[in-house]
Design an enzyme around this catalytic site. Structure first.
Site, PDB file in Angstrom:
ATOM      1  CE  LYS A 186      -1.664   1.535   4.124  1.00  0.00           C
ATOM      2  NZ  LYS A 186      -1.304   2.932   4.444  1.00  0.00           N
ATOM      3  CG  ASN A 187       2.346   2.732   3.551  1.00  0.00           C
ATOM      4  OD1 ASN A 187       1.182   3.060   3.303  1.00  0.00           O
ATOM      5  ND2 ASN A 187       2.791   2.539   4.780  1.00  0.00           N
TER       6      ASN A 187
ATOM      7  CB  CYS B 294      -4.414  10.756  12.108  1.00  0.00           C
ATOM      8  SG  CYS B 294      -2.776  10.075  12.123  1.00  0.00           S
TER       9      CYS B 294
ATOM     10  NE  ARG C   7       0.957  10.556  10.246  1.00  0.00           N
ATOM     11  CZ  ARG C   7       0.539   9.607   9.409  1.00  0.00           C
ATOM     12  NH1 ARG C   7      -0.641   9.091   9.557  1.00  0.00           N
ATOM     13  NH2 ARG C   7       1.303   9.188   8.432  1.00  0.00           N
TER      14      ARG C   7
ATOM     15  CG  ASP D 120       3.812   1.573   9.360  1.00  0.00           C
ATOM     16  OD1 ASP D 120       3.485   2.450  10.175  1.00  0.00           O
ATOM     17  OD2 ASP D 120       3.975   1.797   8.144  1.00  0.00           O
TER      18      ASP D 120
ATOM     19  NE  ARG E 274      -7.060   4.349   6.346  1.00  0.00           N
ATOM     20  CZ  ARG E 274      -6.336   5.284   6.937  1.00  0.00           C
ATOM     21  NH1 ARG E 274      -6.543   5.574   8.194  1.00  0.00           N
ATOM     22  NH2 ARG E 274      -5.403   5.917   6.272  1.00  0.00           N
TER      23      ARG E 274
HETATM   24  C1  EPZ Z   1       4.670   7.036   6.201  1.00  0.00           C
HETATM   25  O1  EPZ Z   1       3.960   8.126   6.783  1.00  0.00           O
HETATM   26  C2  EPZ Z   1       3.696   5.880   6.141  1.00  0.00           C
HETATM   27  N1  EPZ Z   1       2.542   6.248   5.327  1.00  0.00           N
HETATM   28  C3  EPZ Z   1       3.261   5.478   7.543  1.00  0.00           C
HETATM   29  O2  EPZ Z   1       2.455   4.315   7.445  1.00  0.00           O
HETATM   30  C4  EPZ Z   1       4.515   5.141   8.365  1.00  0.00           C
HETATM   31  O3  EPZ Z   1       4.121   4.875   9.692  1.00  0.00           O
HETATM   32  C5  EPZ Z   1       5.498   6.303   8.341  1.00  0.00           C
HETATM   33  O4  EPZ Z   1       5.798   6.677   6.964  1.00  0.00           O
HETATM   34  C6  EPZ Z   1       6.803   6.001   9.032  1.00  0.00           C
HETATM   35  O5  EPZ Z   1       7.393   4.878   8.458  1.00  0.00           O
HETATM   36  C7  EPZ Z   1       2.585   6.092   4.009  1.00  0.00           C
HETATM   37  O6  EPZ Z   1       3.594   5.702   3.420  1.00  0.00           O
HETATM   38  C8  EPZ Z   1       1.342   6.358   3.243  1.00  0.00           C
HETATM   39  P1  EPZ Z   1       6.900  10.401   8.147  1.00  0.00           P
HETATM   40  P2  EPZ Z   1       4.598   9.606   6.724  1.00  0.00           P
HETATM   41  O7  EPZ Z   1       6.740  11.721   7.451  1.00  0.00           O
HETATM   42  O8  EPZ Z   1       5.439   9.735   5.540  1.00  0.00           O
HETATM   43  C9  EPZ Z   1       7.669  13.622  11.590  1.00  0.00           C
HETATM   44  C10 EPZ Z   1       0.584   2.956   7.925  1.00  0.00           C
HETATM   45  O9  EPZ Z   1       0.144   2.444   8.989  1.00  0.00           O
HETATM   46  N2  EPZ Z   1       7.515  14.641  10.542  1.00  0.00           N
HETATM   47  O10 EPZ Z   1       8.021   9.536   7.744  1.00  0.00           O
HETATM   48  O11 EPZ Z   1       3.482  10.560   6.906  1.00  0.00           O
HETATM   49  C11 EPZ Z   1       6.401  12.846  11.857  1.00  0.00           C
HETATM   50  O12 EPZ Z   1       5.524  13.543  12.714  1.00  0.00           O
HETATM   51  C12 EPZ Z   1       1.083   4.388   7.886  1.00  0.00           C
HETATM   52  O13 EPZ Z   1       0.612   2.348   6.838  1.00  0.00           O
HETATM   53  C13 EPZ Z   1       7.769  15.959  10.843  1.00  0.00           C
HETATM   54  O14 EPZ Z   1       8.119  16.321  11.969  1.00  0.00           O
HETATM   55  O15 EPZ Z   1       5.512   9.584   8.017  1.00  0.00           O
HETATM   56  C14 EPZ Z   1       6.931  11.561  12.435  1.00  0.00           C
HETATM   57  O16 EPZ Z   1       7.250  11.754  13.779  1.00  0.00           O
HETATM   58  C15 EPZ Z   1       0.783   5.154   9.124  1.00  0.00           C
HETATM   59  N3  EPZ Z   1       7.595  16.883   9.848  1.00  0.00           N
HETATM   60  C16 EPZ Z   1       8.223  11.351  11.634  1.00  0.00           C
HETATM   61  O17 EPZ Z   1       8.576  12.637  11.121  1.00  0.00           O
HETATM   62  C17 EPZ Z   1       7.220  16.536   8.585  1.00  0.00           C
HETATM   63  O18 EPZ Z   1       7.090  17.422   7.720  1.00  0.00           O
HETATM   64  C18 EPZ Z   1       8.117  10.379  10.477  1.00  0.00           C
HETATM   65  O19 EPZ Z   1       6.942  10.670   9.706  1.00  0.00           O
HETATM   66  C19 EPZ Z   1       6.985  15.184   8.294  1.00  0.00           C
HETATM   67  C20 EPZ Z   1       7.141  14.260   9.298  1.00  0.00           C
END
Ligand code: EPZ
Length: 431
Positions: free
Chosen positions: A22-23, A117, A122, A318, A410
């Protein structure tokens, strides 16, 4: 709203075929915006998140069809409405990854600002910082991010690190935007997740020039245009990990087809330390291509473990909830530290309702192993937390009722049917 009624305990045994990721699929679907033609994506799973993302692309102007063999065809010749509407973005945060490609293709994009969420705040500040450095002018208007670059984007050096390490979708956004920027872009502290590698490989097939794929330093030489492509999405490593835990928690044995263990070293290592056997093999698929398969089994007791989630190649956030269900039954105490989403613990209270003994201290959970879990009505809060509750339900004594299973739909295709084929007793009921 459907519920699952799960009768336990069961012991699983049999074969499960793993679906496409999915991701990986979501950003790759977004990448088709960068091309003006018809791309064919193979192994995109049939999930509600994919349907929502398809609706989003449809509203932008793309035409999407599923061919009888399951391929997803995206015709992106026309993008006449570069707007990611609130109604869709609020249902799926990953919608934000259309921002970079829309900006690169149309010179303008409006995407609803995603809210928090169930797994935490996020923010998307790093996405926006990266796009600004490429020359976009960005402001917020009535809850929408308005990004403009009427004369195109320009390559530059960008540092993408944040308080919790790299960002997966932030890297995807900036990488996609930079493929059509003028000149060279260097992304430092890029996410190295296999899903980003898959996106970069797909972009390369579309004609992008990217060096350093799989490393935290991506070097992109902008090109004038990209071509549509045919591309096969990688298997879902989180689905693999979830089924591995299903075998382990039920003291069963599962053979999982179509997985890439090289992407899951941290998970395999942890399972082996816990006392689970993980044996790698090879199979040939219908197209005679060699694919990894794995046999996962547990015979002895579950040993306690300490897990710290981290960006790839560390242990994935995850799979944190699913491993917590497993460690609830370990012989001894375990510790789980969440370093990616420090508030991703909605499953803790629900597992305790099933007689687990978990205590949260900030971003740490201390798990005192118990002898057995007991069925209870529980509430799914997010995708992976719901998977953890289903796994717990497989071994809990009695009938566990998991409410709000739309969360699990989902990210897992027909999970109850696939688990039932290997010995589970899960009944889906509409209420
Ligand atoms: C991706 O989310 C995945 N989603 C998530 O999977 C996964 O948990 C996550 O990466 C981490 O591996 C998809 O690929 C669709 P991040 P993403 O930006 O990209 C912080 C699932 O269950 N951050 O890597 O949104 C953030 O708050 C989902 O399938 C900032 O501070 O995650 C977090 O603490 C849920 N500023 C960390 O970085 C930003 O601008 C990592 O988040 C962006 C992120």
């Amino acid at each position: 709203m459907d519920i699952f009624r799960i009768e336990g305990p069961v012991q699983l045994s049999g074969v499960v075929s793993i679906n496409g990721s999915k991701n990986a699929s979501l950003p790759i679907m977004a990448a088709t915006i960068l091309t003006a033609g018809k791309s064919i994506l193979k192994a995109v799973p049939h999930l509600s998140d994919i349907s929502v993302f398809s609706q989003l692309l449809g509203r932008l102007g793309c035409e999407l069809t599923r061919s009888p063999n399951g391929d997803l065809c995206i015709d992106s010749r026309v993008i006449d409405n570069p707007v990611g509407e609130y109604e869709i973005v609020r249902r799926m945060r990953a919608s934000i990854c259309v921002l970079g490609p829309l900006l690169a293709r149309c010179g303008r994009a409006e995407v609803s600002m995603p809210g928090g969420c169930a797994i935490g705040d996020r923010p998307i500040d790093i996405h926006l910082r990266g796009l600004r450095e490429l020359g976009a002018k960005i402001h917020l208007k009535s809850g929408y991010i308005v990004a403009e670059a009427p004369r195109g984007l320009t390559g530059c050096d960008i540092f993408m690190g944040g308080p919790f390490g790299s960002t997966v979708l932030g890297t995807a956004n900036v990488l996609m935007a930079s493929t059509l920027a003028k000149g060279k872009t260097i992304i430092a502290s890029a996410a190295c997740e296999p899903e980003i590698v898959d996106l970069a490989n797909c972009l390369t097939k579309m004609g992008a020039k990217i060096d350093g794929i799989g490393s935290p330093r991506l070097i992109i030489e902008g090109v004038k245009e990209l071509q549509p492509a045919e591309y096969q999405v990688i298997p879902d490593r989180i689905e693999v990990g979830t089924f591995m835990v299903a075998a382990a928690i039920t003291a069963g044995q599962l053979r999982l087809l179509n997985c890439r263990l090289d992407d899951m070293m941290a998970v395999v290592d942890k399972l082996r330390n816990i006392g689970v056997t993980v044996e790698k093999g090879k199979t040939r698929d219908e197209r005679r291509e060699t694919r990894d398969e794995v046999v996962v089994a547990r015979r002895g007791s579950i040993k306690p473990a300490d897990i710290t989630t981290q960006p790839y190649p560390g242990f994935p956030t995850d799979l944190q909830a699913q491993f917590m269900a497993l460690l609830s039954l370990a012989k001894g105490n375990s510790v789980v530290i969440e370093k990616v989403f420090p508030d991703r613990f909605m499953h803790v209270a629900e597992l305790n309702r099933m007689a687990a003994n978990l205590r949260r201290e900030g971003s740490t959970v201390i798990i005192a192993g118990v002898k057995k879990l007991v069925a209870a009505p529980v509430m799914a809060s997010d995708l992976r937390a719901s998977a953890a509750l289903v796994l717990a339900g497989l071994v809990a004594e009695g009938t566990t009722v998991v409410n709000r299973v739309y969360h699990i739909d989902r990210g897992y295709e027909r999970i109850e049917e696939r688990l039932n084929l290997v010995g589970a007793k899960i009944f889906r009921e509409g209420i």
